[in-house]
Design an enzyme around this catalytic site. Structure first.
Site, mmCIF file in Angstrom:
data_model
loop_
_atom_site.group_PDB
_atom_site.id
_atom_site.type_symbol
_atom_site.label_atom_id
_atom_site.label_comp_id
_atom_site.label_asym_id
_atom_site.label_seq_id
_atom_site.Cartn_x
_atom_site.Cartn_y
_atom_site.Cartn_z
ATOM 1 N N LYS A 164 0.882 -1.310 0.088
ATOM 2 C CA LYS A 164 -0.047 0.134 0.209
ATOM 3 C C LYS A 164 0.908 1.062 0.235
ATOM 4 O O LYS A 164 0.683 2.313 -0.904
ATOM 5 C CB LYS A 164 -0.769 0.183 1.307
ATOM 6 C CG LYS A 164 -1.274 1.336 1.612
ATOM 7 C CD LYS A 164 -2.341 1.086 2.744
ATOM 8 C CE LYS A 164 -1.490 1.529 4.041
ATOM 9 N NZ LYS A 164 -1.481 2.842 4.366
ATOM 10 N N ASN A 165 1.909 1.330 0.943
ATOM 11 C CA ASN A 165 2.554 2.493 1.196
ATOM 12 C C ASN A 165 3.609 2.754 -0.221
ATOM 13 O O ASN A 165 4.291 3.933 -0.085
ATOM 14 C CB ASN A 165 3.253 2.483 2.484
ATOM 15 C CG ASN A 165 2.235 2.463 3.610
ATOM 16 O OD1 ASN A 165 1.209 3.111 3.212
ATOM 17 N ND2 ASN A 165 2.416 2.276 4.825
ATOM 18 N N ARG A 193 -3.677 9.966 4.360
ATOM 19 C CA ARG A 193 -2.418 10.556 4.548
ATOM 20 C C ARG A 193 -1.720 10.442 3.299
ATOM 21 O O ARG A 193 -0.760 11.660 3.222
ATOM 22 C CB ARG A 193 -1.759 9.663 5.524
ATOM 23 C CG ARG A 193 -0.380 10.375 5.976
ATOM 24 C CD ARG A 193 0.030 11.340 6.823
ATOM 25 N NE ARG A 193 1.080 12.019 7.115
ATOM 26 C CZ ARG A 193 1.337 13.113 7.396
ATOM 27 N NH1 ARG A 193 0.585 13.688 7.998
ATOM 28 N NH2 ARG A 193 2.815 13.446 7.705
ATOM 29 N N ASP A 246 -4.471 7.602 9.859
ATOM 30 C CA ASP A 246 -5.001 6.959 10.810
ATOM 31 C C ASP A 246 -4.860 7.739 12.338
ATOM 32 O O ASP A 246 -4.253 8.722 12.184
ATOM 33 C CB ASP A 246 -3.911 5.572 11.036
ATOM 34 C CG ASP A 246 -4.018 4.564 9.956
ATOM 35 O OD1 ASP A 246 -5.390 4.269 9.656
ATOM 36 O OD2 ASP A 246 -3.367 4.677 9.220
ATOM 37 N N ASP A 281 4.406 -0.021 12.049
ATOM 38 C CA ASP A 281 3.167 -0.634 11.578
ATOM 39 C C ASP A 281 3.130 -2.366 11.880
ATOM 40 O O ASP A 281 1.885 -2.730 11.995
ATOM 41 C CB ASP A 281 3.083 -0.864 10.084
ATOM 42 C CG ASP A 281 2.880 0.662 9.430
ATOM 43 O OD1 ASP A 281 2.656 1.606 10.281
ATOM 44 O OD2 ASP A 281 3.252 1.032 8.452
HETATM 45 N N1 EPU Z 1 6.684 13.885 11.071
HETATM 46 C C1 EPU Z 1 6.742 15.132 11.516
HETATM 47 N N2 EPU Z 1 6.883 16.167 10.477
HETATM 48 C C2 EPU Z 1 6.697 15.952 9.193
HETATM 49 C C3 EPU Z 1 6.702 14.454 8.794
HETATM 50 C C4 EPU Z 1 6.686 13.497 9.767
HETATM 51 O O1 EPU Z 1 6.787 15.534 12.585
HETATM 52 O O2 EPU Z 1 6.962 16.742 8.375
HETATM 53 C C5 EPU Z 1 6.541 12.641 12.095
HETATM 54 C C6 EPU Z 1 5.201 12.106 12.299
HETATM 55 O O3 EPU Z 1 4.307 12.876 12.851
HETATM 56 C C7 EPU Z 1 5.692 10.868 13.015
HETATM 57 C C8 EPU Z 1 7.088 10.546 12.165
HETATM 58 O O4 EPU Z 1 7.613 11.872 11.913
HETATM 59 O O5 EPU Z 1 5.541 10.918 14.138
HETATM 60 C C9 EPU Z 1 7.045 9.676 11.122
HETATM 61 O O6 EPU Z 1 6.199 9.891 10.108
HETATM 62 P P1 EPU Z 1 6.754 9.753 8.560
HETATM 63 O O7 EPU Z 1 6.761 10.862 7.772
HETATM 64 O O8 EPU Z 1 7.840 8.780 8.458
HETATM 65 O O9 EPU Z 1 5.367 8.749 8.389
HETATM 66 P P2 EPU Z 1 4.157 8.791 7.126
HETATM 67 O O10 EPU Z 1 5.015 9.088 5.772
HETATM 68 O O11 EPU Z 1 3.380 9.862 7.574
HETATM 69 C C10 EPU Z 1 4.359 6.389 6.502
HETATM 70 C C11 EPU Z 1 3.346 5.413 6.330
HETATM 71 C C12 EPU Z 1 2.830 4.761 7.797
HETATM 72 C C13 EPU Z 1 4.245 4.591 8.386
HETATM 73 C C14 EPU Z 1 5.221 5.476 8.680
HETATM 74 C C15 EPU Z 1 6.488 5.297 9.242
HETATM 75 C C16 EPU Z 1 2.196 5.925 4.279
HETATM 76 C C17 EPU Z 1 1.085 6.453 3.615
HETATM 77 N N3 EPU Z 1 2.260 5.654 5.746
HETATM 78 O O12 EPU Z 1 3.568 7.452 7.184
HETATM 79 O O13 EPU Z 1 2.189 3.599 7.352
HETATM 80 O O14 EPU Z 1 3.596 4.118 9.788
HETATM 81 O O15 EPU Z 1 5.547 5.813 7.201
HETATM 82 O O16 EPU Z 1 7.024 3.941 8.512
HETATM 83 O O17 EPU Z 1 3.219 5.617 3.807
HETATM 84 C C18 EPU Z 1 0.254 2.419 7.886
HETATM 85 O O18 EPU Z 1 0.283 2.003 6.362
HETATM 86 O O19 EPU Z 1 -0.903 1.813 8.658
HETATM 87 C C19 EPU Z 1 0.887 3.423 8.303
HETATM 88 C C20 EPU Z 1 0.490 4.314 9.116
#
Ligand code: EPU
Length: 429
Positions: free
Chosen positions: A22-23, A92, A116, A309
């Protein structure tokens, strides 16, 4: 609203095919915006998030067809620069259209994304990175609004290896003037997958899979056909399910190397992990255990660390293992929100800040529980397999967002599980 009913007491055994991640697929879809013409993405998972992203792209002017695992995206020369508010709020990953839209249209309006219930999810690193490349970014009426007459290469140091920020900056940088270096970049296999697709579209990206990405901007990109990398989180879910139920499961479609730390933990818990030979280029591994697992400690970290995850699966494993597990979450501040639901199943869990102490029980006890996010939902259903009696997981639309054919796959592994309409007296619980 549907519920998933799981009857405890069966072990998972057999083979399970795992589709693309998915991601990854969601970001590959956003990348298609970078090149006018027809891009095809294969091995995409059949989940609702893909349908929502397809609709986001349609509203931007693309013609999108989803046919099983194949997604074709016809991207026009002129894109609409505004992403639909109500769609983006639901997903997201839709923030990842910001970089490509900015690169192609010179301006973009994308709603603040949803996602989420796992904690606060900032955008400051996305904004700081794109600003470094010359974009002016602000927030207006719930939208992120960005403008840049010409994006230019920049040296960007991320405070944290954010997956989404790395992807957004990367997708803006491929069409920027000059060279962009992203340091402390995320190293997830999904980033490697995105960089591979971008390169096949004519981009010049090197260093994917390391902490430093170097991108030399090009004038234009062309469409491509790309196969999505297998979903390591779905694969990990089945691997944990195998160990929790003292089963024997072969997972096809994901490289064990993309799950090294998680599989190592399962080995520590007493499982035998076997890497199987590839068949027609499809990787596979087998997870088997014939006794009660032993408690293991887990610390979540960005890749190659233990994936956040899979935290609900780690808690579930701890809940049925012999001994005490200390589970530490380092990525999302609300990731333990589902723990109360796991406790309804009799799990002995105490949390303090970003730590959880889980004391293993020989058996859990089935109960109605509620999924609060994709992974919590899957984790609760798997825990239900280790519980006496029936576990009914509600709010299963969360599971539908990330796990293709979840109940069918559970059943194919021998679980007694069914999907049914929630009883009238459910009051939406
Ligand atoms: N963060 C910030 N500022 C930013 C970006 C992120 O503070 O500008 C923080 C977030 O709040 C979080 C941490 O950094 O505490 C990590 O966030 P990240 O940006 O790495 O995650 P994401 O891109 O929002 C993706 C996946 C998530 C997965 C995370 C970590 C997608 C759509 N989602 O989220 O997947 O948990 O990376 O690996 O790619 C899921 O699939 O169930 C899911 C939540």
């Amino acid at each position: 609203m549907d519920v998933i009913r799981v009857y405890g007491g069966t072990r998972l055994a057999g083979e399970v095919p795992v589709a693309g991640a998915k991601n990854s697929a969601l970001k590959l879809m956003a990348a298609a915006l970078l090149a006018p013409g027809r891009t095809t993405i294969t091995n995409a998972p059949g989940i609702t998030d893909i349908s929502i992203m397809a609709e986001v792209l349609r509203r931007l002017g693309c013609a999108v067809e989803v046919d099983g695992g194949d997604i074709t995206i016809d991207t026009p020369e002129e894109l609409e620069p505004e992403a639909d508010y109500n769609l983006v709020r639901r997903l997201r990953a839709s923030i990842c259209v910001l970089g490509p839209l900015l690169a192609r249209c010179r301006h973009a309006r994308v709603a603040h994304p949803g996602g989420d219930a796992i904690g606060s999810r900032g955008l400051d690193m996305h904004v700081a990175g794109l600003s470094r490349m010359g974009a002016e970014i602000g927030s207006e009426h719930g939208f992120v609004v960005a403008r840049a007459e010409q994006l230019t290469g920049a040296q960007i140091w991320l405070d944290f290896p954010s997956v989404g920020a790395t992807e957004n900056i990367l997708m803006a940088a491929v069409l920027a003037r000059g060279t962009t270096v992203i340091d402390n970049a995320a190293r997830e296999p999904e980033i490697v997958d995105l960089a591979t697709m971008l390169n096949s579209m004519g981009a010049q990206v090197s260093g994917a899979g390391t902490a430093t990405l170097e991108v030399t901007g090009v004038d234009a990109m062309h469409p491509t056909t790309h196969r999505t990398v297998g979903d390591r989180i779905v694969a990990g879910t089945w691997a944990f399910g195998a160990v929790m139920t003292r089963g024997d499961v072969t997972v096809r479609g994901v490289r064990a190397a993309n799950l090294s730390v998680a599989l190592d933990k399962l080995t520590d818990a007493g499982a035998a992990i076997e890497q199987l030979p590839e068949a027609d280029g499809v990787p596979a591994f087998r997870v088997a255990i014939d006794r009660r697992p032993t408690a293991v400690d887990v610390v979540t970290l960005p890749f190659p660390g233990f994936a956040t995850d899979l935290l609900p699966m780690a808690i579930g494993l701890g809940a049925v293992s012999g001994g005490v597990s200390l589970i530490t979450e380092n990525i999302f501040d609300g990731r333990f929100m589902f723990v109360n639901e796991m406790s309804r199943l009799g799990a002995d869990i105490r949390t303090d800040g970003h730590h959880a102490v889980v004391r293993g029980r020989e058996r859990l006890s089935g109960a109605p529980v509620r999924a609060s996010d994709i992974r919590a939902g899957a984790g609760l259903a798997i825990a239900g397999l280790c519980a006496e009696g029936t576990t009914e997981v509600s709010h299963v639309h969360h599971i539908d967002r990330g796990y293709p054919h979840f109940v069918e796959q559970l059943r194919s592994l021998g679980a007694k599980a069914e999907r049914c309409t929630a009883p009238d007296d459910d009051f939406g619980y």
